[in-house]
Write an enzyme that holds these catalytic residues in place. Structure first.
Site, PDB file in Angstrom:
ATOM      1  CG  ASP A  32      23.586  28.094   8.878  1.00 46.83           C
ATOM      2  OD1 ASP A  32      24.380  27.645   8.025  1.00 46.83           O
ATOM      3  OD2 ASP A  32      22.387  28.282   8.640  1.00 46.83           O
ATOM      4  CB  SER A  62      29.776  25.505  12.620  1.00 44.98           C
ATOM      5  OG  SER A  62      30.758  24.733  11.964  1.00 44.98           O
ATOM      6  CG  HIS A  63      25.344  23.868   9.223  1.00 44.17           C
ATOM      7  ND1 HIS A  63      24.180  24.307   8.669  1.00 44.17           N
ATOM      8  CD2 HIS A  63      25.002  23.200  10.349  1.00 44.17           C
ATOM      9  CE1 HIS A  63      23.155  23.927   9.442  1.00 44.17           C
ATOM     10  NE2 HIS A  63      23.632  23.261  10.464  1.00 44.17           N
ATOM     11  N   GLY A  64      30.225  24.032   9.255  1.00 49.96           N
ATOM     12  CA  GLY A  64      31.500  23.970   8.570  1.00 49.96           C
ATOM     13  C   GLY A  64      32.003  25.303   8.057  1.00 49.96           C
ATOM     14  CB  SER A  93      26.448  19.305   9.729  1.00 46.63           C
ATOM     15  OG  SER A  93      26.753  20.509   9.078  1.00 46.63           O
TER      16      SER A  93
END
Ligand SMILES: *[C@@H]1O[C@H](CO)[C@@H](O)[C@H](O)[C@H]1NC(C)=O
Ligand SMILES: *[C@@H]1O[C@H](CO)[C@@H](O)[C@H](O)[C@H]1NC(C)=O
Ligand SMILES: *[C@@H]1O[C@H](CO)[C@@H](O)[C@H](O)[C@H]1NC(C)=O
Ligand SMILES: *[C@@H]1O[C@H](CO)[C@@H](O)[C@H](O)[C@H]1NC(C)=O
Ligand SMILES: *[C@@H]1O[C@H](CO)[C@@H](O)[C@H](O)[C@H]1NC(C)=O
Ligand SMILES: *[C@@H]1O[C@H](CO)[C@@H](O)[C@H](O)[C@H]1NC(C)=O
Ligand SMILES: *[C@@H]1O[C@H](CO)[C@@H](O)[C@H](O)[C@H]1NC(C)=O
Ligand SMILES: *[C@@H]1O[C@H](CO)[C@@H](O)[C@H](O)[C@H]1NC(C)=O
EC number: 3.2.1.67
Length: 451
Positions: free
Chosen positions: A265, A287-289, A319
């Site tokens: 995440d 991660s999601h940034g 992502s």
């Protein structure tokens, strides 16, 4: 009087002395952790690291802790027995200027631990602190907060608290991920909560497998995280959930640096009322940034994220790398209070030096978060302004949407101002010219190929 050279070891403390047997006996008695929990000579303890924001700082002087003058050792009970009472009593005895030393290999926490009364203490964790995977127990016994239904095993607050020592905090998250397969709403505690802490550092620790986020920093200021290693991975087909590295909320002057995060995440997430936050020299895997938001979700609420600086982050198979997510406005006829319509602003955010490897989007800025229908998003633009945003010095590769490497979507040109992108070089596996999706954003300050 005969003098002997005697060397002996008591627990972890090594003595070599050339004194009379009487003096040795007295010294020995005074030093035995079991006999006397406090000692004024913490020479066997590791030196406290003194992390300072570097190379950038957030423009404020960082707090300085005075030396600690006493030490309370917590002896692990072992065998999976609960050590929370021992930690609490050490924290009370050594509050106001002491060290709380957890030097044994394995501690267990199976009861909620409220450490929000602290003043001028260091927690030295050399071994592992493990939280019992009793999903039912924690669902009613963790500390719970309204914001995003957060729950905590333990919480630290007060002032001037340093936590370090090379040890590990283990959330044993697998039990909660497995429980989620049948109940997605199961209460899942966060691994570490700084709740109302003014002046603090958390450094040189490993954190693994949190049931939920790794770190929640709320109502806090002047905090630095340094040299942290965060890893989360499921052992079976039930994936880890919401394993954000850090979430800042109602907090000011927070630095996160020199750390490694492998999760699934957000690596770092700036939630409502995060100001003067610095994130630098980071490695984020899967991660999601490094993300602003989501913000503006709740009608009637004012969310502010301001003065955020991100420098030198390597983002691998994420992502998104740089991400800003804001909800749009909402139709006056809507009865929902939690699907956009909140107000406030995101202002002065810089991403400087993002090194991407196979990310989906190098930049994802959206003011239509949670609204798939772009027409509706444009019809009811966001009440949250996004302004003074700089993306600079991005390099590396993007893969999933080849040749598109990023997206900047505002809900109206009037609520997105001064969005700048400079020196962005993201390439694709196909070798085609990188394309960007740009909507309702002034492209004259974007040196990217808005397709
Ligand atoms: C998965 O198994 C490994 C090896 O037994 C262990 O180290 C790790 O902590 C486990 N992960 C979880 C989430 O339980
Ligand atoms: C932060 O402080 C506010 C105001 O005192 C309080 O209501 C809230 O519970 C605190 N913590 C969180 C996580 O919001
Ligand atoms: C960038 O961060 C990495 C750690 O991820 C570090 O090794 C490197 O020295 C940093 N580079 C600069 C220029 O600060
Ligand atoms: C954030 O700050 C704004 C402006 O001070 C305030 O109106 C709002 O209530 C704050 N939100 C939270 C969650 O504290
Ligand atoms: C923008 O944020 C940076 C870094 O957080 C800070 O140094 C700078 O003073 C801020 N600029 C303004 C105009 O407030
Ligand atoms: C981006 O890199 C260039 C060249 O190293 C440097 O001059 C510039 O200051 C960097 N951008 C920011 C925002 O620091
Ligand atoms: C962009 O990056 C690619 C791959 O690293 C490199 O070959 C190319 O020279 C760079 N282009 C510019 C303009 O810096
Ligand atoms: C900017 O937008 C205008 C109008 O939509 C378009 O004609 C132009 O090609 C765009 N420029 C870039 C650099 O994408």
């Amino acid at each position: 009087m005969p003098f002997d050279v005697i060397a002996f070891e008591v627990g972890r403390i090594y003595f070599e002395m050339k004194f009379s047997p009487h003096l040795i006996l007295l010294t020995l008695l005074a030093s035995l952790p079991g006999l006397n929990a406090t000692s004024s000579s913490p020479t066997s303890l590791p030196l406290r690291p003194t992390p300072v924001p570097s190379p950038y700082n957030h423009g404020r002087s960082h707090y300085v802790s005075p030396p600690r003058t006493k030490t309370c050792y917590v002896t692990a009970l072992g065998g999976g027995k609960d050590d929370s009472a021992g930690i609490l009593s050490a924290a009370k005895s050594c509050n106001n200027g002491g060290n709380i030393a957890l030097l044994d290999a394995q501690y267990t926490i199976s009861r909620p631990l409220d450490l929000t009364f602290l003043n001028a203490v260091d927690f030295i964790i050399e071994g592992q602190v493990s939280f019992t995977p009793d999903v039912n127990y924690w669902s009613t016994n963790s500390f719970q907060y309204k914001y995003q239904d957060t729950a905590l095993f333990w919480q630290f607050g007060g002032q001037d608290v340093n936590i370090y020592g090379g040890g590990t905090l283990n959330g044993n998250g697998q039990a909660w991920w497995d429980a989620m397969a049948s109940d997605s709403d199961v209460v899942r505690p966060i691994l570490l909560g700084l709740m109302g802490l003014k002046g603090g550092s958390v450094s040189n620790l490993k954190m693994k497998n949190p049931p939920n986020w790794f770190n929640f920093v709320a109502n806090s200021s002047d905090i630095i995280f340094d040299s942290m290693t965060l890893t989360s991975a499921s052992n079976n087909s039930n994936p880890a959930h919401n394993s954000d590295g850090w979430d800042t909320y109602r907090s000011d002057a927070v630095t996160i640096q020199n750390s490694y995060v492998s999760n699934n995440d957000d690596c770092v997430s700036f939630k409502p009322n995060s100001t003067n936050i610095l994130v630098q020299n980071m490695q984020c895997i899967n991660s999601h940034g490094i993300s602003v938001g989501s913000l503006g979700q709740y009608i009637g609420e004012v969310d502010i994220v301001e003065n955020i600086y991100i420098y030198n982050a390597s983002m691998t198979t994420s992502s998104d790398a740089a991400r800003i997510k804001v909800w749009p406005g909402i139709s006056p006829s809507s009865t929902s209070t939690s699907s956009g319509g909140g107000s406030g602003y995101v202002k002065n955010v810089t991403y400087n030096g993002m090194h991407d490897t196979s990310v989906n989007y190098a930049i994802e800025l959206t003011q239509c978060y949670g609204q798939k229908d772009l027409t509706l998003c444009n019809q009811y633009p966001s009440s949250m302004i996004i302004e003074d945003i700089l993306f600079e010095n991005f390099s590396g590769t993007s893969k999933k949407y080849d040749p598109t490497v990023g997206t900047l979507v505002c809900s109206s040109p009037h609520v997105c101002k001064n969005i700048v992108a400079k020196n962005i070089n993201i390439t694709n596996p196909s070798g085609k010219t990188a394309k960007w999706t740009c909507k309702n954003v002034d492209n004259s300050t974007l040196s990217i190929n808005c397709a």
